[in-house]
Design an enzyme around this catalytic site. Structure first.
Site, PDB file in Angstrom:
ATOM      1  N   GLY A  74       6.608   4.772   8.746  1.00  0.00           N
ATOM      2  CA  GLY A  74       5.736   5.927   8.948  1.00  0.00           C
ATOM      3  C   GLY A  74       5.810   6.408  10.382  1.00  0.00           C
ATOM      4  O   GLY A  74       6.842   6.252  11.046  1.00  0.00           O
ATOM      5  N   SER A  75       4.692   6.938  10.871  1.00  0.00           N
ATOM      6  CA  SER A  75       4.696   7.560  12.198  1.00  0.00           C
ATOM      7  C   SER A  75       4.717   6.505  13.303  1.00  0.00           C
ATOM      8  O   SER A  75       4.223   5.389  13.130  1.00  0.00           O
ATOM      9  CB  SER A  75       3.456   8.444  12.350  1.00  0.00           C
ATOM     10  OG  SER A  75       2.290   7.648  12.244  1.00  0.00           O
ATOM     11  N   THR A  76       5.239   6.878  14.440  1.00  0.00           N
ATOM     12  CA  THR A  76       5.281   5.975  15.598  1.00  0.00           C
ATOM     13  C   THR A  76       3.860   5.648  16.056  1.00  0.00           C
ATOM     14  O   THR A  76       3.565   4.514  16.431  1.00  0.00           O
ATOM     15  CB  THR A  76       6.113   6.627  16.724  1.00  0.00           C
ATOM     16  OG1 THR A  76       7.435   6.817  16.213  1.00  0.00           O
ATOM     17  CG2 THR A  76       6.193   5.753  17.959  1.00  0.00           C
ATOM     18  N   LEU A  77       2.981   6.642  15.951  1.00  0.00           N
ATOM     19  CA  LEU A  77       1.581   6.439  16.336  1.00  0.00           C
ATOM     20  C   LEU A  77       0.956   5.282  15.562  1.00  0.00           C
ATOM     21  O   LEU A  77       0.361   4.363  16.134  1.00  0.00           O
ATOM     22  CB  LEU A  77       0.811   7.737  16.048  1.00  0.00           C
ATOM     23  CG  LEU A  77      -0.611   7.820  16.552  1.00  0.00           C
ATOM     24  CD1 LEU A  77      -0.603   8.091  18.045  1.00  0.00           C
ATOM     25  CD2 LEU A  77      -1.372   8.930  15.812  1.00  0.00           C
ATOM     26  N   VAL A  78       1.106   5.308  14.256  1.00  0.00           N
ATOM     27  CA  VAL A  78       0.507   4.257  13.418  1.00  0.00           C
ATOM     28  C   VAL A  78       1.278   2.940  13.589  1.00  0.00           C
ATOM     29  O   VAL A  78       0.686   1.868  13.584  1.00  0.00           O
ATOM     30  CB  VAL A  78       0.443   4.698  11.936  1.00  0.00           C
ATOM     31  CG1 VAL A  78       0.014   3.550  11.042  1.00  0.00           C
ATOM     32  CG2 VAL A  78      -0.519   5.866  11.780  1.00  0.00           C
ATOM     33  N   GLY A  79       2.591   3.040  13.801  1.00  0.00           N
ATOM     34  CA  GLY A  79       3.382   1.826  14.061  1.00  0.00           C
ATOM     35  C   GLY A  79       2.825   1.039  15.245  1.00  0.00           C
ATOM     36  O   GLY A  79       2.704  -0.189  15.198  1.00  0.00           O
ATOM     37  N   CYS A 102      13.003  10.491   8.205  1.00  0.00           N
ATOM     38  CA  CYS A 102      12.872   9.907   9.543  1.00  0.00           C
ATOM     39  C   CYS A 102      14.164  10.075  10.323  1.00  0.00           C
ATOM     40  O   CYS A 102      14.158  10.175  11.536  1.00  0.00           O
ATOM     41  CB  CYS A 102      12.486   8.442   9.438  1.00  0.00           C
ATOM     42  SG  CYS A 102      13.456   7.571   8.226  1.00  0.00           S
ATOM     43  N   LYS A 160       0.854  -1.196   0.000  1.00  0.00           N
ATOM     44  CA  LYS A 160       0.000   0.000   0.000  1.00  0.00           C
ATOM     45  C   LYS A 160       0.884   1.239   0.000  1.00  0.00           C
ATOM     46  O   LYS A 160       1.666   1.457   0.917  1.00  0.00           O
ATOM     47  CB  LYS A 160      -0.931   0.055   1.213  1.00  0.00           C
ATOM     48  CG  LYS A 160      -1.995   1.152   0.995  1.00  0.00           C
ATOM     49  CD  LYS A 160      -2.723   1.583   2.223  1.00  0.00           C
ATOM     50  CE  LYS A 160      -1.985   2.608   3.034  1.00  0.00           C
ATOM     51  NZ  LYS A 160      -1.776   3.902   2.335  1.00  0.00           N
TER      52      LYS A 160
HETATM   53  P1  NAI Z   1       1.343   7.883   8.751  1.00  0.00           P
HETATM   54  O1  NAI Z   1       2.106   7.008   9.673  1.00  0.00           O
HETATM   55  O2  NAI Z   1      -0.097   8.124   9.038  1.00  0.00           O
HETATM   56  O3  NAI Z   1       1.429   7.322   7.240  1.00  0.00           O
HETATM   57  C1  NAI Z   1       2.369   6.411   6.754  1.00  0.00           C
HETATM   58  C2  NAI Z   1       1.662   5.291   6.011  1.00  0.00           C
HETATM   59  O4  NAI Z   1       0.832   4.581   6.924  1.00  0.00           O
HETATM   60  C3  NAI Z   1       0.742   5.740   4.887  1.00  0.00           C
HETATM   61  O5  NAI Z   1       0.784   4.791   3.838  1.00  0.00           O
HETATM   62  C4  NAI Z   1      -0.623   5.705   5.543  1.00  0.00           C
HETATM   63  O6  NAI Z   1      -1.681   5.540   4.638  1.00  0.00           O
HETATM   64  C5  NAI Z   1      -0.482   4.496   6.429  1.00  0.00           C
HETATM   65  N1  NAI Z   1      -1.427   4.445   7.559  1.00  0.00           N
HETATM   66  C6  NAI Z   1      -1.962   5.486   8.241  1.00  0.00           C
HETATM   67  N2  NAI Z   1      -2.787   5.041   9.201  1.00  0.00           N
HETATM   68  C7  NAI Z   1      -2.773   3.689   9.141  1.00  0.00           C
HETATM   69  C8  NAI Z   1      -3.420   2.651   9.874  1.00  0.00           C
HETATM   70  N3  NAI Z   1      -4.248   2.934  10.873  1.00  0.00           N
HETATM   71  N4  NAI Z   1      -3.160   1.379   9.551  1.00  0.00           N
HETATM   72  C9  NAI Z   1      -2.297   1.078   8.551  1.00  0.00           C
HETATM   73  N5  NAI Z   1      -1.675   2.009   7.818  1.00  0.00           N
HETATM   74  C10 NAI Z   1      -1.897   3.302   8.099  1.00  0.00           C
HETATM   75  O7  NAI Z   1       2.094   9.255   8.675  1.00  0.00           O
HETATM   76  P2  NAI Z   1       1.543  10.693   8.146  1.00  0.00           P
HETATM   77  O8  NAI Z   1       0.248  11.016   8.762  1.00  0.00           O
HETATM   78  O9  NAI Z   1       1.635  10.711   6.684  1.00  0.00           O
HETATM   79  O10 NAI Z   1       2.651  11.629   8.759  1.00  0.00           O
HETATM   80  C11 NAI Z   1       2.592  11.976  10.127  1.00  0.00           C
HETATM   81  C12 NAI Z   1       3.947  12.010  10.751  1.00  0.00           C
HETATM   82  O11 NAI Z   1       4.522  10.709  10.696  1.00  0.00           O
HETATM   83  C13 NAI Z   1       4.953  12.901  10.076  1.00  0.00           C
HETATM   84  O12 NAI Z   1       4.829  14.228  10.464  1.00  0.00           O
HETATM   85  C14 NAI Z   1       6.228  12.271  10.537  1.00  0.00           C
HETATM   86  O13 NAI Z   1       6.525  12.726  11.832  1.00  0.00           O
HETATM   87  C15 NAI Z   1       5.913  10.794  10.595  1.00  0.00           C
HETATM   88  N6  NAI Z   1       6.349  10.084   9.376  1.00  0.00           N
HETATM   89  C16 NAI Z   1       7.494   9.346   9.436  1.00  0.00           C
HETATM   90  C17 NAI Z   1       7.978   8.735   8.312  1.00  0.00           C
HETATM   91  C18 NAI Z   1       9.226   7.931   8.336  1.00  0.00           C
HETATM   92  O14 NAI Z   1       9.937   7.883   7.331  1.00  0.00           O
HETATM   93  N7  NAI Z   1       9.536   7.246   9.417  1.00  0.00           N
HETATM   94  C19 NAI Z   1       7.310   8.863   7.020  1.00  0.00           C
HETATM   95  C20 NAI Z   1       6.078   9.600   7.076  1.00  0.00           C
HETATM   96  C21 NAI Z   1       5.647  10.194   8.220  1.00  0.00           C
END
Ligand code: NAI
Ligand code: MG
Length: 493
Positions: A240-245, A297, A187
Site C-alpha cells: 500500500g502507501s508509503t505513509l501507512v508502511g 505501484c 485484511k
Molecule cells: P493505504 O496504504 O491506506 O491502503 C492500503 C491497505 O492498508 C488497505 O488495506 C488499508 O485498509 C490498509 N491500511 C490503511 N491504514 C492502515 C493502518 N493505519 N494500519 C494498517 N493498515 C492500514 O492506501 P490508500 O489510501 O488506499 O491509497 C493511497 C495511496 O497509496 C494511493 O494513491 C497510492 O499512491 C498508494 N497505494 C499504493 C499501492 C501499491 O500497490 N503499492 C496500493 C494502494 C495504494
C-alpha cells in the site's frame, strides 16, 4: 444482516459471501457492523459486507494460532502443495465469476481481470510446487559435531493488501506463506472486499483446515492497525502507501517486533533513448502508465525521453494514448475503467489541477471522462520541471509526465532523483547501453524494451522508500521462514 447474497453482474449472477471468514466459517463481526462496497462505474453500492475490528482480529489470530500448532502442523509439505494446487484449479474453474467480481468491485476491465485470475492461479500453483522443496543445510564445522539448519514457518502472519489488484495481491501474499507452513490473518482493502471473500469460500472447498487462512473485511485504522500492533502475530506483510508502511513498521517496533515486509509506492522512470524502436517503445510506455488505470505501484509515471527523439515521441505517444478505450469495465474492448473510489478520483484530479497550476503543458487529457463513475482521461503532461509535485509524488492514476533529457547520463541522474526505487525501464536497441543503464538505476525491477511484465517466478520489490523485502520467486520464501541452527555434539563412544 445475511451472510451471503445473490449478486447480479452484467455477465453473470453469483452468490457473494459477506461474512468475515474465520476458522473456515463466514461469521458476523463482534460489534455487528457492516459497510458498503461501491461500484466505481456507477458510484452505487454493490452490497454491504460484515466489518471486522480489533476484536475480530483477536478471534482470527487465535484461530490461526490454534491451526498453526494443531492440524496444519501435521500436514506434510507435499499435502500443503497439493492444497495450493487445488486452490489454483478452483480459481481457474471460477475465472468468469472472479473476473466479474473484480470488474464490479474494482472497476478494472473484465478481460484484464481474467488476466489477474490466471496470474493468481499461476502464483498459487508455483508456490504449491515449492512446498516440498524447502531445504536447510548441513554444515561441517569439525568431526565432533553435526550442524544443520531447519527452515521453520515464522508463525501467524498478518497480511494487509490494497485495492488495485485485490485478487492478485491475495495470491502473492498467501502463496509463499502457506507453502512454508504459516497461518494467516488477511485484511483485504475496504474498497474491494468481494474477491477475497469469494476466494475464502474456495479455500474451504479446497480442503485447507480451519484457521489456516482467515479473511477480515475492514478498515485500515481499525482492523489493519490491530494486525500491525498485535502481540501474537509473528510477521506482517503489507502492500500500500508509503505513509501507512511507515506506521506499520512503527507499530511492529512498538509491539512485539514482528517481522515486516513492505511493498510501497513508486515514481518509476521509463527512459527512451534515441536508438530505441520508437513504435514499440511507445506501446510499452503507454502500457507502463495507463495499465490498470495507472493504479500500479510500479507504474512508469516519469517518462524520460532523449532530446533527439523527443518531439516525434510526444506526437506519437499523444496519438497512442488517445486511442486507449476508456469506459465500462464490462465491455470487452475496454482498456481503462474508472478509478477505484471517489477519494482516489479526487486525489488524482487534485494532482492534475496542481500540474496545470504549476505551468505544465497538458498534451492530452486533463479532465474527467464522461459524467458518471470515477473516470479520468488518460493524461500526459510535458514541459515539467523537476521540483513540480506531479514529477515528485506518486499520483496513482492515468497521469504521467514527459521530461526531455540530453544524454544517457542525464537520464540516469534524473531517473534516480527520487526517494522511490520500485521499477524502471530503458528502451534502446544497444545491448551495452541496456546493461549500463540497468546497472545504474536504483530500482528493484528494470525492464529493457518492455514494461509491467511481472511474473510470479521473478522477485519484485523496492529499493529505497519503495519497500522492504521481495515478493514472488524463491526470494519470497525467505520472508516466511525462520532459520534454526541445530548443533549436535557427537560423543566419542
Ligand atoms: P493505504 O496504504 O491506506 O491502503 C492500503 C491497505 O492498508 C488497505 O488495506 C488499508 O485498509 C490498509 N491500511 C490503511 N491504514 C492502515 C493502518 N493505519 N494500519 C494498517 N493498515 C492500514 O492506501 P490508500 O489510501 O488506499 O491509497 C493511497 C495511496 O497509496 C494511493 O494513491 C497510492 O499512491 C498508494 N497505494 C499504493 C499501492 C501499491 O500497490 N503499492 C496500493 C494502494 C495504494
Ligand atoms: Mg468497490
Amino acid at each position: 444482516m445475511a451472510l451471503s447474497q445473490t449478486v447480479e453482474t452484467p455477465v453473470l449472477t453469483y452468490e457473494q459471501p459477506l461474512g468475515l471468514f474465520i476458522n473456515n466459517e463466514f461469521v458476523k463481526g463482534v460489534d455487528g457492523k457492516t459497510f458498503e462496497t461501491i461500484n466505481p462505474h456507477n458510484e452505487k453500492p454493490i452490497v454491504a459486507v460484515h466489518e471486522g475490528t480489533a476484536d475480530d482480529v483477536n478471534i482470527a489470530v487465535k484461530a490461526a494460532r490454534t491451526a498453526l500448532n494443531g492440524e496444519w502442523k501435521q500436514i506434510t509439505p507435499s499435502e500443503r502443495g497439493r492444497l495450493l494446487t487445488r486452490l489454483a484449479d478452483f480459481l481457474e474453474r471460477d475465472i468468469d465469476t472472479l473476473a466479474a467480481i473484480e470488474a464490479l468491485d474494482n472497476g478494472k476491465g473484465v478481460s484484464m481481470a481474467k488476466g489477474d485470475v490466471t496470474a493468481s492461479a499461476g502464483c498459487l500453483r508455483y508456490y504449491g510446487g515449492w512446498a516440498d522443496k524447502i531445504y536447510g543445510q548441513t554444515i561441517d564445522t569439525d568431526t565432533n559435531s553435526l550442524t544443520y539448519t531447519r527452515h521453520e514457518p515464522v508463525g501467524v502472519c498478518g497480511q494487509i493488501i490494497p485495492w488495485n489488484f485485490p485478487l492478485l495481491m491475495f495470491a502473492w501474499k498467501i502463496g509463499p506463506a502457506l507453502a512454508t507452513g504459516n497461518t494467516i490473518v488477511m485484511k483485504t482493502a475496504e474498497q474491494t472486499p468481494l474477491s477475497g471473500l469469494y476466494v475464502a469460500k474456495l479455500i474451504k472447498e479446497a480442503g485447507f483446515p480451519p484457521g489456516v487462512v482467515n479473511v477480515i473485511s475492514g478498515f485500515g485504522r481499525t482492523a489493519g492497525a490491530a494486525i500491525a500492533s498485535h502481540m501474537d502475530i509473528d510477521k506482517v506483510a503489507f502492500t500500500g502507501s508509503t505513509l501507512v508502511g511507515r506506521q506499520i513498521m512503527k507499530s511492529a517496533a512498538d509491539s512485539n517486533l514482528k517481522k515486516v515486509t513492505l511493498e510501497l509506492g513508486g515514481k518509476s522512470p521509463n527512459i527512451v533513448l534515441p536508438d530505441a524502436n520508437l513504435e514499440e517503445a511507445i506501446e510499452w510506455v503507454n502500457l507502463g502508465i495507463f495499465f490498470n488505470h495507472g493504479q500500479c505501484c510500479c507504474a512508469g509515471s516519469r517518462i524520460l525521453v532523449h532530446e533527439a527523439v523527443y518531439d516525434k515521441f510526444l506526437e506519437l505517444f499523444k496519438k497512442r494514448a488517445e486511442q486507449n478505450k476508456v469506459g465500462d469495465p464490462f465491455h470487452s474492448e475496454t482498456f481503462q475503467g474508472p478509478q477505484v473510489s471517489q477519494i482516489q478520483y479526487d486525489r488524482i484530479m487534485g494532482y492534475i489541477q496542481d500540474g496545470k497550476g504549476a505551468g505544465a503543458t497538458v498534451v492530452t487529457g486533463g479532465d474527467r471522462h464522461g459524467s458518471e463513475g470515477y473516470y479520468i482521461q488518460p493524461t500526459i503532461f510535458a514541459d515539467v520541471t523537476e521540483n513540480m509535485t506531479i514529477v515528485k509524488e506518486e499520483i496513482f492514476g492515468p497521469v504521467c509526465t514527459v521530461q526531455k533529457v540530453q544524454s544517457e547520463e542525464e537520464a540516469i541522474q534524473v531517473a534516480n532523483d527520487t526517494n522511490y526505487g520500485l521499477a524502471a525501464a530503458v528502451h534502446t536497441t544497444n545491448i551495452n547501453t541496456a546493461i549500463r543503464v540497468s546497472n545504474a538505476v536504483k530500482a528493484g525491477t528494470v525492464w529493457v524494451n518492455n514494461y509491467n511484465t511481472l511474473h510470479y517466478q521473478m522477485p519484485f520489490g523496492g529499493f529505497k522508500e519503495s519497500g522492504i523485502g521481495r515478493e514472488l520467486g524463491s526470494y519470497a520464501l525467505e520472508n516466511y521462514t525462520e532459520v534454526k541452527t541445530v548443533r549436535i555434539h557427537l560423543s566419542k563412544s
